[in-house]
Each structure stands twice: as structure tokens, then as C-alpha cells.
Design a protein around this motif. Structure first.
Motif, PDB file in Angstrom:
ATOM      1  N   PRO A   3      -1.166  10.604  -0.502  1.00 16.25           N
ATOM      2  CA  PRO A   3      -0.147   9.692  -1.056  1.00 16.25           C
ATOM      3  C   PRO A   3       0.250   8.572  -0.099  1.00 16.25           C
ATOM      4  CG  PRO A   3       0.401  11.953  -1.571  1.00 16.25           C
ATOM      5  CD  PRO A   3      -0.774  12.020  -0.656  1.00 16.25           C
ATOM      6  N   ASP A   4       0.391   8.886   1.200  1.00 17.77           N
ATOM      7  CA  ASP A   4       0.805   7.841   2.137  1.00 17.77           C
ATOM      8  C   ASP A   4      -0.300   6.812   2.336  1.00 17.77           C
ATOM      9  OD1 ASP A   4      -0.720   9.789   3.487  1.00 17.77           O
ATOM     10  OD2 ASP A   4       0.055   9.104   5.419  1.00 17.77           O
ATOM     11  N   GLU A   5      -1.563   7.241   2.276  1.00 17.04           N
ATOM     12  CA  GLU A   5      -2.676   6.300   2.382  1.00 17.04           C
ATOM     13  C   GLU A   5      -2.746   5.408   1.151  1.00 17.04           C
ATOM     14  OE1 GLU A   5      -5.829   8.917   5.075  1.00 17.04           O
ATOM     15  OE2 GLU A   5      -5.873   9.067   2.885  1.00 17.04           O
ATOM     16  N   PHE A   6      -2.550   6.009  -0.022  1.00 16.49           N
ATOM     17  CA  PHE A   6      -2.553   5.227  -1.264  1.00 16.49           C
ATOM     18  C   PHE A   6      -1.423   4.201  -1.242  1.00 16.49           C
ATOM     19  CE2 PHE A   6      -1.918   4.151  -5.653  1.00 16.49           C
ATOM     20  CZ  PHE A   6      -3.181   4.248  -6.231  1.00 16.49           C
ATOM     21  N   TRP A   7      -0.257   4.649  -0.784  1.00 10.65           N
ATOM     22  CA  TRP A   7       0.925   3.775  -0.691  1.00 10.65           C
ATOM     23  C   TRP A   7       0.642   2.563   0.199  1.00 10.65           C
ATOM     24  CZ3 TRP A   7       4.770   4.494   3.683  1.00 10.65           C
ATOM     25  CH2 TRP A   7       5.847   3.599   3.564  1.00 10.65           C
ATOM     26  N   LYS A   8       0.137   2.822   1.395  1.00  6.67           N
ATOM     27  CA  LYS A   8      -0.096   1.732   2.342  1.00  6.67           C
ATOM     28  C   LYS A   8      -1.289   0.860   1.928  1.00  6.67           C
ATOM     29  CE  LYS A   8       0.200   4.640   5.915  1.00  6.67           C
ATOM     30  NZ  LYS A   8       0.239   5.169   7.310  1.00  6.67           N
ATOM     31  N   ASN A   9      -2.252   1.460   1.258  1.00  6.28           N
ATOM     32  CA  ASN A   9      -3.453   0.722   0.876  1.00  6.28           C
ATOM     33  C   ASN A   9      -3.218  -0.159  -0.347  1.00  6.28           C
ATOM     34  OD1 ASN A   9      -6.114  -0.040   1.150  1.00  6.28           O
ATOM     35  ND2 ASN A   9      -6.918   1.675  -0.016  1.00  6.28           N
ATOM     36  N   PHE A  10      -2.588   0.415  -1.387  1.00  9.85           N
ATOM     37  CA  PHE A  10      -2.485  -0.291  -2.658  1.00  9.85           C
ATOM     38  C   PHE A  10      -1.098  -0.885  -2.920  1.00  9.85           C
ATOM     39  CE2 PHE A  10      -6.014   2.694  -3.239  1.00  9.85           C
ATOM     40  CZ  PHE A  10      -7.006   1.805  -3.584  1.00  9.85           C
ATOM     41  N   ARG A  11      -0.057  -0.095  -2.769  1.00  9.72           N
ATOM     42  CA  ARG A  11       1.279  -0.613  -3.075  1.00  9.72           C
ATOM     43  C   ARG A  11       1.689  -1.718  -2.095  1.00  9.72           C
ATOM     44  NH1 ARG A  11      -0.193   0.571  -6.965  1.00  9.72           N
ATOM     45  NH2 ARG A  11       0.207   2.436  -8.198  1.00  9.72           N
ATOM     46  N   LEU A  12       1.388  -1.500  -0.815  1.00  8.98           N
ATOM     47  CA  LEU A  12       1.703  -2.549   0.151  1.00  8.98           C
ATOM     48  C   LEU A  12       0.740  -3.723  -0.004  1.00  8.98           C
ATOM     49  CD1 LEU A  12       2.737  -0.658   3.407  1.00  8.98           C
ATOM     50  CD2 LEU A  12       4.129  -1.408   1.465  1.00  8.98           C
ATOM     51  N   GLY A  13      -0.455  -3.460  -0.514  1.00  7.19           N
ATOM     52  CA  GLY A  13      -1.374  -4.555  -0.832  1.00  7.19           C
ATOM     53  C   GLY A  13      -0.808  -5.439  -1.935  1.00  7.19           C
ATOM     54  N   GLU A  14      -0.173  -4.810  -2.923  1.00  6.37           N
ATOM     55  CA  GLU A  14       0.495  -5.585  -3.972  1.00  6.37           C
ATOM     56  C   GLU A  14       1.641  -6.401  -3.381  1.00  6.37           C
ATOM     57  OE1 GLU A  14       1.690  -2.687  -6.810  1.00  6.37           O
ATOM     58  OE2 GLU A  14      -0.363  -2.225  -7.461  1.00  6.37           O
ATOM     59  N   GLU A  15       2.366  -5.787  -2.454  1.00  4.32           N
ATOM     60  CA  GLU A  15       3.466  -6.494  -1.791  1.00  4.32           C
ATOM     61  C   GLU A  15       2.959  -7.703  -1.008  1.00  4.32           C
ATOM     62  OE1 GLU A  15       6.725  -6.649  -1.474  1.00  4.32           O
ATOM     63  OE2 GLU A  15       6.977  -5.233  -3.101  1.00  4.32           O
ATOM     64  N   LEU A  16       1.776  -7.574  -0.423  1.00  5.03           N
ATOM     65  CA  LEU A  16       1.201  -8.693   0.313  1.00  5.03           C
ATOM     66  C   LEU A  16       0.957  -9.876  -0.626  1.00  5.03           C
ATOM     67  CD1 LEU A  16       0.084  -9.625   3.081  1.00  5.03           C
ATOM     68  CD2 LEU A  16      -2.163  -8.847   2.306  1.00  5.03           C
ATOM     69  N   ALA A  17       0.442  -9.602  -1.805  1.00  7.09           N
ATOM     70  CA  ALA A  17       0.219 -10.661  -2.790  1.00  7.09           C
ATOM     71  C   ALA A  17       1.543 -11.289  -3.216  1.00  7.09           C
ATOM     72  CB  ALA A  17      -0.527 -10.104  -3.998  1.00  7.09           C
ATOM     73  N   ILE A  18       2.557 -10.452  -3.401  1.00 12.78           N
ATOM     74  CA  ILE A  18       3.874 -10.950  -3.813  1.00 12.78           C
ATOM     75  C   ILE A  18       4.466 -11.851  -2.729  1.00 12.78           C
ATOM     76  CG2 ILE A  18       6.265 -10.257  -4.266  1.00 12.78           C
ATOM     77  CD1 ILE A  18       5.048  -7.719  -5.614  1.00 12.78           C
ATOM     78  N   SER A  19       4.374 -11.404  -1.484  1.00 12.43           N
ATOM     79  CA  SER A  19       4.927 -12.204  -0.388  1.00 12.43           C
ATOM     80  C   SER A  19       4.186 -13.536  -0.277  1.00 12.43           C
ATOM     81  CB  SER A  19       4.858 -11.437   0.931  1.00 12.43           C
ATOM     82  OG  SER A  19       3.523 -11.278   1.369  1.00 12.43           O
ATOM     83  N   GLY A  20       2.877 -13.507  -0.458  1.00 14.02           N
ATOM     84  CA  GLY A  20       2.096 -14.742  -0.416  1.00 14.02           C
ATOM     85  C   GLY A  20       2.498 -15.708  -1.513  1.00 14.02           C
ATOM     86  N   ASN A  21       2.775 -15.168  -2.704  1.00 12.59           N
ATOM     87  CA  ASN A  21       3.228 -16.024  -3.810  1.00 12.59           C
ATOM     88  C   ASN A  21       4.526 -16.731  -3.463  1.00 12.59           C
ATOM     89  OD1 ASN A  21       1.060 -15.152  -5.296  1.00 12.59           O
ATOM     90  ND2 ASN A  21       2.237 -13.891  -6.718  1.00 12.59           N
ATOM     91  N   PHE A  22       5.467 -15.983  -2.892  1.00  6.93           N
ATOM     92  CA  PHE A  22       6.758 -16.577  -2.539  1.00  6.93           C
ATOM     93  C   PHE A  22       6.590 -17.667  -1.475  1.00  6.93           C
ATOM     94  CE2 PHE A  22       8.884 -12.931  -4.580  1.00  6.93           C
ATOM     95  CZ  PHE A  22       9.971 -13.584  -5.153  1.00  6.93           C
ATOM     96  N   ILE A  23       5.796 -17.381  -0.461  1.00  9.33           N
ATOM     97  CA  ILE A  23       5.609 -18.363   0.617  1.00  9.33           C
ATOM     98  C   ILE A  23       4.912 -19.611   0.082  1.00  9.33           C
ATOM     99  CG2 ILE A  23       4.454 -18.787   2.826  1.00  9.33           C
ATOM    100  CD1 ILE A  23       4.853 -15.741   3.384  1.00  9.33           C
ATOM    101  N   TYR A  24       3.906 -19.433  -0.756  1.00  7.99           N
ATOM    102  CA  TYR A  24       3.211 -20.572  -1.362  1.00  7.99           C
ATOM    103  C   TYR A  24       4.186 -21.440  -2.141  1.00  7.99           C
ATOM    104  CZ  TYR A  24      -0.030 -23.187  -4.350  1.00  7.99           C
ATOM    105  OH  TYR A  24      -0.704 -24.192  -5.002  1.00  7.99           O
TER     106      TYR A  24
END
Length: 305
Positions: A3-24
Motif C-alpha cells: 500500500p505505501d508503495e502504491f501510494w507513493k508511486n501513483f497517488r503522489l504521481g497524481e499530485e505531481l500532475a496537479i501541482s504542475g497544473n497549478f504552477i503552469y
């Protein structure tokens, strides 16, 4: 996958896209600002950048600090903060973040904005003390660039020169790049792919292409010149050429061209567009249907049709 690997791999990956959208969106908003007079535009810029950098920094903190023995609840509670100052300082204890005075001062402005200024207008005490975000950004620009922007000109206001646009872009992208590099390094060390970005996304434009809105503006200008001058033929081009143009005023070409580069510029021309459509009477619906075909998904223009 745990679960912690899935969380860091996928959920935080989604967060990375979200943060990039805001900065853009924040970078584009500042680029589109002709002047620095309008508090709502400054607010929009600060809001998007502060949210984007906050979420980006939290991703890096999780990847740096989370271990199998970590108190999960305590870690999650510690992330419930909007102090970008504190988050960056915390990340510095785990990763080599090297920022200059200009970067740290912007981070402080973003922290103050998100923690207090964004709700300041809901306070009666703000009645005669407006423009705090504007004063903070203009003061930071003047100090950092050693320039004096024009103040108090009722006719022209405070210009947002290209020098300021380039500086803001450069400053934000340096902060962004250093934090993203931490995410890359930590994710690779964990053999996960949090740093991967969807192709042609806003996040890819920020983290990998290091977006330059000036270059994106060159793109639409070049495409416009192509469509105006190409002698090539295709089903799509033939369809476009058959559409009778509305009676826009050639003398206002500069205002019309600005619509390609700015949402606020579009708002300036919408009344004229609505007037032209009102003149079409019964033909307005048919023209709207024609316009919806342009750039519609799953619509194919066969050259022989």
C-alpha cells in the motif's frame, strides 16, 4: 505492490500532475498581465503558484521522510499546513535545496498570501488597506531587479514589462526544478515512478520543458500565419474556407489577435461576437453547429468527400 508503495508511486504521481497544473496556470496568468494594477489578477497568480509549490514540496517531503517504520498518522498530520516557508525549510533538512534571496523572499510572500492575505478582504479591517498582494509583488520585483515601476499613473497604471515576466518565470522555475529533482532522485532510489509525467500535459511543460509562455505564443502566431497563407488543400482546410467570415472590423486586428493569448482579451471582444450572432437571426444556430465541428473530437474530413 505494498500500500505505501502504491501510494507513493501513483497517488503522489497524481499530485505531481496537479501541482504542475497549478504552477503552469500561475506562470501563464502572470505572463498575460499587461499591468500590475488589478488585485484580482495578482491574487489569481499568487493562488495558483502557492498551491502548486506547496503540493510539490509535500510530495518531496513524503518521499524523503517516509520509511517502513514511520508513524503514518503523525506524518500525515504534519503535512496539514500552508506554510511554504516551513515546508521548504523542512525539505532542506533531507535534500540539497539551494535557493537565493529572491527565491526565499518570493516563498515568504506566497506563505503570507496563503495564510492570511487570501482572506484579508473578508475582514472589516481591510476597508482602507487594500492592495496588499499588489504591493508585496511590486515591491519584491523592484527590489530584486533594482528598478522602479511606474506608480500612481491613473491613465496607464503600473506596467508589467517583459523584464518582470522573465524574472518571475526564472525564479519560480528554479524553485520548481530543485524540488522536482529531489522527487526524481528519491523515487528512483525507491524504484518507483512518481516523477513520470503524462506527455503533452501542463505538468510536463513545467517540469521537463521548463515552460516559456513566449515560445507558446510564437506557436499560435506561426499557426495563424500558416492558415492565412497556405495554398495547400485538404478536407479540413476546404471546410474552413467555405465558412463565410463575420463582419469584424479590420482596424481592430490587434485586439482580435490578443484573444489568442489572453482570456481577459477574449472578454473584451465577446460583446462584438454576440452582436454579430444576433444579426444572423435564424442563421445563428446553424453557424454555431458549424463552429462546433471545428476541432471537435472524432470528426474526420475526408479529402474526397
Amino acid at each position: 505492490m505494498k500500500p505505501d508503495e502504491f501510494w507513493k508511486n501513483f497517488r503522489l504521481g497524481e499530485e505531481l500532475a496537479i501541482s504542475g497544473n497549478f504552477i503552469y496556470d500561475g506562470l501563464r496568468r502572470f505572463h498575460e498581465m499587461k499591468r500590475l494594477d488589478y488585485d484580482e489578477e495578482i491574487f489569481d497568480f499568487l493562488y495558483h503558484v502557492s498551491v502548486g509549490l506547496e503540493r510539490l514540496t509535500k510530495i518531496a517531503i513524503v518521499l524523503c521522510e517516509h520509511k517502513a517504520t514511520t508513524d503514518q498518522e503523525a506524518l500525515e498530520k504534519s503535512l496539514i499546513t500552508h506554510s511554504l516557508n516551513d515546508l521548504v525549510a523542512r525539505l532542506k533538512t533531507s535534500a540539497p535545496i539551494n535557493l537565493g534571496t529572491n527565491h526565499n523572499e518570493l516563498i515568504s510572500i506566497l506563505t503570507t498570501f496563503y495564510n492570511s492575505l487570501r482572506y484579508d478582504r473578508f475582514s472589516l479591517a481591510s476597508s482602507f488597506s487594500g492592495g496588499k498582494e499588489r504591493k508585496a509583488i511590486v515591491g519584491w520585483l523592484e527590489k530584486s531587479l533594482n528598478i522602479t515601476l511606474c506608480h500612481g499613473n491613473a491613465l496607464f497604471g503600473i506596467d508589467n514589462p517583459e523584464q518582470c515576466r522573465k524574472f518571475v518565470r526564472r525564479t519560480i522555475l528554479k524553485i520548481t526544478r530543485q524540488i522536482y529533482e529531489v522527487i526524481q532522485k528519491e523515487a528512483r532510489g525507491l524504484n518507483i515512478y512518481t516523477y513520470e509525467l503524462r506527455h503533452a500535459s501542463k505538468a510536463e511543460s513545467v517540469f521537463l520543458r521548463e515552460i516559456d509562455i513566449v515560445n507558446e505564443d510564437i506557436l499560435w502566431k506561426e499557426l495563424l500565419v500558416f492558415f492565412m497563407n497556405t495554398r495547400s488543400t485538404s478536407g479540413y482546410l476546404g471546410f474552413l474556407r467555405k465558412i463565410e467570415p463575420l463582419d469584424f472590423d479590420p482596424a481592430l486586428a490587434d485586439e482580435y489577435l490578443a484573444c489568442f493569448a489572453s482570456d481577459s482579451a477574449k472578454a473584451m471582444v465577446m460583446d462584438e461576437l454576440e452582436h454579430h450572432y444576433s444579426e444572423l437571426e435564424d442563421g445563428a444556430r446553424a453557424r454555431l453547429e458549424t463552429m462546433t465541428i471545428i476541432n471537435a473530437p472524432n470528426v474526420c474530413f475526408d479529402d474526397e468527400d
